[in-house]
Motif scaffolding. Structure first.
Motif, short mmCIF file in Angstrom:
data_model
loop_
_atom_site.label_atom_id
_atom_site.label_comp_id
_atom_site.label_asym_id
_atom_site.label_seq_id
_atom_site.Cartn_x
_atom_site.Cartn_y
_atom_site.Cartn_z
N PRO A 8 -12.48 3.30 11.89
CA PRO A 8 -11.96 1.89 11.94
C PRO A 8 -12.40 1.10 10.71
O PRO A 8 -11.82 0.29 10.29
CB PRO A 8 -12.81 1.55 13.18
N THR A 9 -13.78 1.31 10.21
CA THR A 9 -14.21 0.56 9.08
C THR A 9 -13.38 0.71 7.84
O THR A 9 -12.85 -0.02 7.01
CB THR A 9 -15.51 1.00 8.76
N GLY A 10 -12.99 2.20 7.59
CA GLY A 10 -12.10 2.62 6.44
C GLY A 10 -10.90 1.84 6.52
O GLY A 10 -10.14 1.41 5.73
N LEU A 11 -10.22 1.91 7.84
CA LEU A 11 -9.04 1.10 7.99
C LEU A 11 -9.10 -0.35 7.94
O LEU A 11 -8.23 -1.11 7.18
CB LEU A 11 -8.32 1.48 9.45
N ALA A 14 -9.07 -0.95 3.97
CA ALA A 14 -7.93 -0.70 3.42
C ALA A 14 -6.77 -1.71 3.82
O ALA A 14 -6.20 -2.31 2.86
CB ALA A 14 -7.10 0.78 4.16
N LEU A 15 -7.06 -2.27 5.10
CA LEU A 15 -5.92 -3.57 5.60
C LEU A 15 -6.39 -4.81 4.52
O LEU A 15 -5.47 -5.49 4.39
CB LEU A 15 -6.04 -3.83 6.72
N GLN A 16 -7.51 -5.00 3.95
CA GLN A 16 -8.00 -5.91 3.28
C GLN A 16 -7.38 -5.98 1.89
O GLN A 16 -7.14 -6.97 1.17
CB GLN A 16 -9.43 -5.94 3.23
N VAL A 17 -7.23 -4.65 1.32
CA VAL A 17 -6.44 -4.72 -0.08
C VAL A 17 -4.96 -4.12 0.08
O VAL A 17 -4.48 -3.80 -1.04
CB VAL A 17 -7.16 -3.69 -0.84
N ILE A 18 -4.27 -4.08 1.08
CA ILE A 18 -2.92 -3.21 1.11
C ILE A 18 -1.91 -4.28 0.38
O ILE A 18 -1.21 -3.53 -0.33
CB ILE A 18 -2.53 -3.15 2.69
N ASP A 19 -2.14 -5.40 0.23
CA ASP A 19 -0.97 -6.28 -0.57
C ASP A 19 -1.18 -5.90 -1.97
O ASP A 19 -0.33 -6.13 -2.74
CB ASP A 19 -1.18 -7.80 -0.21
N THR A 20 -2.49 -5.72 -2.54
CA THR A 20 -2.60 -5.49 -3.86
C THR A 20 -2.42 -4.26 -4.47
O THR A 20 -1.84 -4.13 -5.77
CB THR A 20 -4.05 -6.15 -4.20
N ILE A 22 -2.35 -0.83 -2.44
CA ILE A 22 -2.02 0.32 -1.49
C ILE A 22 -0.55 0.08 -0.95
O ILE A 22 -0.28 -0.98 -0.28
CB ILE A 22 -2.85 0.30 -0.21
N SER A 23 0.23 1.05 -0.95
CA SER A 23 1.93 0.95 -0.73
C SER A 23 1.87 1.30 0.78
O SER A 23 2.69 0.86 1.59
CB SER A 23 2.68 1.58 -1.27
N ALA A 24 0.77 2.19 1.50
CA ALA A 24 0.99 2.55 2.82
C ALA A 24 -0.46 3.11 3.32
O ALA A 24 -1.13 3.62 2.41
CB ALA A 24 1.97 3.73 2.90
N ILE A 25 -0.73 2.70 4.65
CA ILE A 25 -1.91 3.30 5.14
C ILE A 25 -1.75 4.09 6.35
O ILE A 25 -0.68 3.71 7.15
CB ILE A 25 -2.84 2.13 5.62
N TRP A 26 -2.28 5.26 6.39
CA TRP A 26 -2.14 6.11 7.75
C TRP A 26 -3.53 6.31 8.17
O TRP A 26 -4.58 6.13 7.64
CB TRP A 26 -1.73 7.58 7.12
N CYS A 27 -3.61 6.52 9.47
CA CYS A 27 -5.02 6.68 10.14
C CYS A 27 -4.65 7.55 11.35
O CYS A 27 -3.95 7.73 11.88
CB CYS A 27 -5.66 5.19 10.57
N GLY A 28 -5.67 7.77 12.04
CA GLY A 28 -5.93 8.54 13.18
C GLY A 28 -5.87 7.88 14.52
O GLY A 28 -6.36 6.57 14.15
N SER A 29 -5.64 8.32 15.64
CA SER A 29 -5.61 7.65 16.76
C SER A 29 -7.02 6.83 17.02
O SER A 29 -7.14 5.89 17.95
CB SER A 29 -5.11 8.33 17.91
N LYS A 41 2.82 -4.45 13.31
CA LYS A 41 4.08 -4.32 12.91
C LYS A 41 4.26 -5.26 11.97
O LYS A 41 3.88 -6.18 11.73
CB LYS A 41 4.76 -4.66 14.31
N GLY A 42 5.19 -4.49 10.98
CA GLY A 42 5.45 -5.33 9.93
C GLY A 42 4.66 -5.10 8.50
O GLY A 42 4.95 -5.40 7.64
N ARG A 43 3.71 -4.58 8.89
CA ARG A 43 2.60 -3.91 7.73
C ARG A 43 2.91 -2.54 7.78
O ARG A 43 3.32 -1.75 8.60
CB ARG A 43 1.37 -4.37 8.03
N ASN A 44 2.79 -1.99 6.44
CA ASN A 44 3.03 -0.47 6.27
C ASN A 44 1.97 0.30 6.75
O ASN A 44 1.10 1.03 5.83
CB ASN A 44 3.46 -0.42 4.86
#
Length: 84
Positions: A8-11, A14-20, A22-29, A41-44
């Motif tokens: 969760p911390t890694g996600l 990543a979400l904090q820098v996605i706009d600059t 990272i083009s996509a983020i994948w994560c586990g359940s 929704k609306g974020r990659n």
């Protein structure tokens, strides 16, 4: 660049820098609840339907293969978690 979040911390990071950078983020359940994922929704962001935290290299490699199918020839950054 694609980012694979294991925790969760890694996600969150990543979400904090996605706009600059990272083009996509994948994560586990186990990195985000289904309800919180729906709110993104609306974020990659893509969420596997299985856990990644504490799993074997084989599970992580399977996740990487899936990401590569969806993002061919992209660089994939993987969150480093010591128990991998």
């Amino acid at each position: 660049m694609i980012f694979l979040a294991i925790t969760p911390t890694g996600l969150k990071n990543a979400l904090q820098v996605i706009d600059t950078s990272i083009s996509a983020i994948w994560c586990g359940s186990d990195a985000i609840s289904e309800i919180d994922y729906e709110n993104l929704k609306g974020r990659n962001v893509s969420r596997f339907n299985y856990d990644l935290g504490g799993e074997t290299r084989n599970v992580i490699n399977r996740a990487l293969e899936t990401i590569e199918e969806h993002h061919p020839n992209e660089i994939i950054w993987i969150e480093n978690v010591s128990e991998l």
